[in-house]
Design an enzyme around this catalytic site. Structure first.
Site, PDB file in Angstrom:
ATOM      1  N   ASP A  83       0.929  -1.170   0.105  1.00 58.44           N
ATOM      2  CA  ASP A  83       0.077  -0.074  -0.120  1.00 58.44           C
ATOM      3  C   ASP A  83       0.763   1.215  -0.039  1.00 58.44           C
ATOM      4  O   ASP A  83       0.577   2.433  -0.754  1.00 58.44           O
ATOM      5  CB  ASP A  83      -0.797   0.100   1.191  1.00 58.44           C
ATOM      6  CG  ASP A  83      -2.124  -1.002   1.061  1.00 58.44           C
ATOM      7  OD1 ASP A  83      -3.204  -0.649   1.135  1.00 58.44           O
ATOM      8  OD2 ASP A  83      -1.856  -2.256   0.812  1.00 58.44           O
ATOM      9  N   SER A 470      -5.686   4.536   5.285  1.00 55.02           N
ATOM     10  CA  SER A 470      -4.563   3.564   5.922  1.00 55.02           C
ATOM     11  C   SER A 470      -4.955   3.109   7.215  1.00 55.02           C
ATOM     12  O   SER A 470      -5.448   4.032   8.076  1.00 55.02           O
ATOM     13  CB  SER A 470      -3.193   4.375   5.715  1.00 55.02           C
ATOM     14  OG  SER A 470      -2.174   3.442   6.732  1.00 55.02           O
TER      15      SER A 470
END
Length: 555
Positions: A83, A470
């Site tokens: 990510d 996140s």
């Protein structure tokens, strides 16, 4: 597939098995090796990110454990995007990659006739993808998560990966110099391993351990510690034993196990991405779990741990204080101690040897950091099917907030807005068409969220999106707004200046518009003009479930 344990496919001497045996022998396996339990080792080794760069060497120790216990190890690989690296357009690929990981574990296991599985992974979508794949195989499965990265210590201050993102905001706001910024960039990722913060990687590793699928301490220990090598051998040893008489995955991951996973997520103040992954896993197993169950569990679970970025505590600090096992022990009767582990014992039996909480890094249930856990699910006319926020990372002044909407049709638009330094205190930044279908791929707004905090606006500006954040996000960031804009959700009706009302304690998310006005605007809403995604990302965007169901490809 069933739970394995039938070795006749390879152990028979008949002519029908010759084709298969011949092909395995070409890989170096001997005839006697093919008569032993065969352990598939799903390894997400890659040179593309630090969370997985060491897994190939770690897999050798798993293999040694399998051989020593009388099994035959067979390593195969799957993808492992990061990510943190896949920012911007690359982020469209990340949540869909979970489905590819799940399918690769399922299909390789089915095609190869393994008797048990070891799942080796470290990061955000790879651990849940392997959980989903293992669920589909039905095989006995044990996990070896890759361990955590060494924190970087400089001048008495400790830094981890998420500090880079907030430093972007500080640098843009001229709070730190170019030299200071460059020094942090070079040094903050101090070793291989998952980032030493309570992001999605460490959250999912902790959940795997809480469900009894990995050895105690696996989730939080260092990737570069020698103990990780011994743990790898022990994992391989047990996988070989499981191939002979292990329990199928669904016998270990039960409703009780999922209850413990959700409870652990709440008590840790873990990543909101775990909500997506546990919903998807429950669907794979046919177990009851809904979005509102996360809120109900969190509301009755004390927050016992708060790691970076929500505090100065690193995951290594958490590990040294006892890690997941001590956390579960501290939760006491809130945990289903009758849940089975892959080792054949109950979780309650395993926890007898866990250390007591220190009262500092891991608090006791009678003296928690907060009365409620980290996850809150909001509803209202802006999110009829729900929205998710990590309430443990929201400052007290922003638990309730009302302000004018500033609307963006993509992550890029809000990033540009932040870089121009035109954000006003009190604003609510609304980012839409970033959901599972609208993105496509439900991109995370991690850098805009961190920039906001780095600019000193985390206590005065909120963000609301049908995308995600996140696990390392902090501040008033509300994601997973459902239905998403691409499915005609009310977030598509919001215009600049509309008043957004956020009330996290009351679990409400509203826009000050009548139902009639929302419907009128939705009838005229036009999605942004952007190229149609092709390939697997486009396929995902056409068929993925909404965030309230885990963003899963139905299968």
């Amino acid at each position: 597939m069933s739970g394995g344990n039938d070795l006749k496919r390879r152990s028979g001497a008949g002519a029908q098995g010759a084709y298969e045996r011949a092909l395995y022998m070409a890989c170096g396996f001997r005839e006697r090796d093919l008569k032993k339990p065969m352990v598939g080792i799903a390894c997400s080794w890659t040179e593309a990110n630090p969370g997985h760069a060491h897994l190939n060497s770690l897999a050798e120790h798993v293999k040694a454990g399998v051989w020593a216990a009388g099994g035959t190890p067979v390593v195969f690989n799957t993808i492992a995007p990061c990510d943190g690296i896949a920012q911007g357009p690359g982020m469209n690929a990340v949540l869909p990659s979970r489905e590819v990981v799940a399918a690769s574990v399922e299909l390789m296991s089915c095609a190869s006739g393994f008797d048990s599985l070891v799942c080796m992974a470290s990061c955000d979508k790879i651990i849940p993808g392997m959980l989903m794949g293992a669920a589909r195989t039905g095989l006995p499965a044990i996990f070896l998560t890759g361990g955590t990265m060494l924190p970087y210590v400089h001048a008495g201050e400790t830094f981890v990966t998420c500090d880079v993102k907030e430093a972007i905001g500080r640098y843009n706001a001229n709070i730190i110099t170019k030299k200071e910024f460059a020094a942090l960039e070079r040094s903050v990722c101090a070793s291989h391993g998952a980032c030493s913060m309570m992001g999605t990687a460490c959250t999912m590793a902790c959940i795997v351990e809480a469900m009894g699928l990995s050895l105690p301490g696996a989730a939080t220990g260092l990737a570069v510690a020698s103990g990780r090598l011994r743990m790898a051998k022990d994992t391989g040893d047990h996988a070989a034993r499981m191939a002979k008489k292990g329990r199928a995955f669904s016998e270990v991951v039960t409703a009780g196990s999922l209850h413990n996973a959700v409870r652990t997520l709440a008590a840790l103040g873990g990543s909101t991405n775990a909500v997506l992954h546990l919903l998807a896993l429950a669907l794979e197993l046919g177990l009851p779990l809904e979005l509102d169950d996360f809120d109900a569990t969190s509301s009755e679970t004390p927050l016992l741990v708060r790691c970076k970025p929500a505090s100065d505590v690193t995951v290594l600090d958490f590990h040294r204080a006892g890690g997941v096992q001590t956390l579960l022990k501290a939760l006491g009767r809130l945990i289903d101690t009758d849940a089975l582990t892959v080792f054949g014992r109950t979780l309650g039996t395993q926890l007898r040897g866990a250390a007591a909480p220190d009262g500092d890094v891991i608090r006791t249930a009678v003296d928690p950091l907060a009365r409620e856990g980290g996850i809150a699910v909001l509803h209202g006319n802006l999110a009829p099917a729900g929205a998710v926020v990590k309430q443990s990372a929201v400052g007290p002044t922003m638990l309730k907030h009302s302000g004018p909407a500033v609307v963006f049709e993509s992550e890029e638009e809000v990033r540009d807005h932040l870089e121009r330094d035109t954000v006003k205190a009190g604003d609510v930044l609304v980012i839409r068409y970033e959901g599972p279908r609208g993105g496509p791929g439900m991109r995370e707004m991690s850098i805009p969220a961190a920039m906001l905090v780095g600019m000193g606006l985390g206590d005065s500006v909120a963000m609301v999106t049908d995308g995600r954040y996140s696990g390392a996000t902090r501040g008033p960031c509300i994601g997973h707004v459902a239905p998403e804009a691409a499915r005609g959700g009310p977030i598509a009706a919001v215009r600049d200046g509309d008043i957004i009302e956020i009330d996290i304690p009351a679990r409400r998310l509203n826009v000050k518009l009548t139902k009639t006005e929302i419907n009128k605007r939705l009838a005229k809403a036009t999605p942004p003009d952007k190229p149609r995604a092709g390939g697997f990302i486009g396929f995902y965007g056409r068929f993925a479930d909404g965030a309230e169901l885990g963003g899963r490809l139905p299968c």
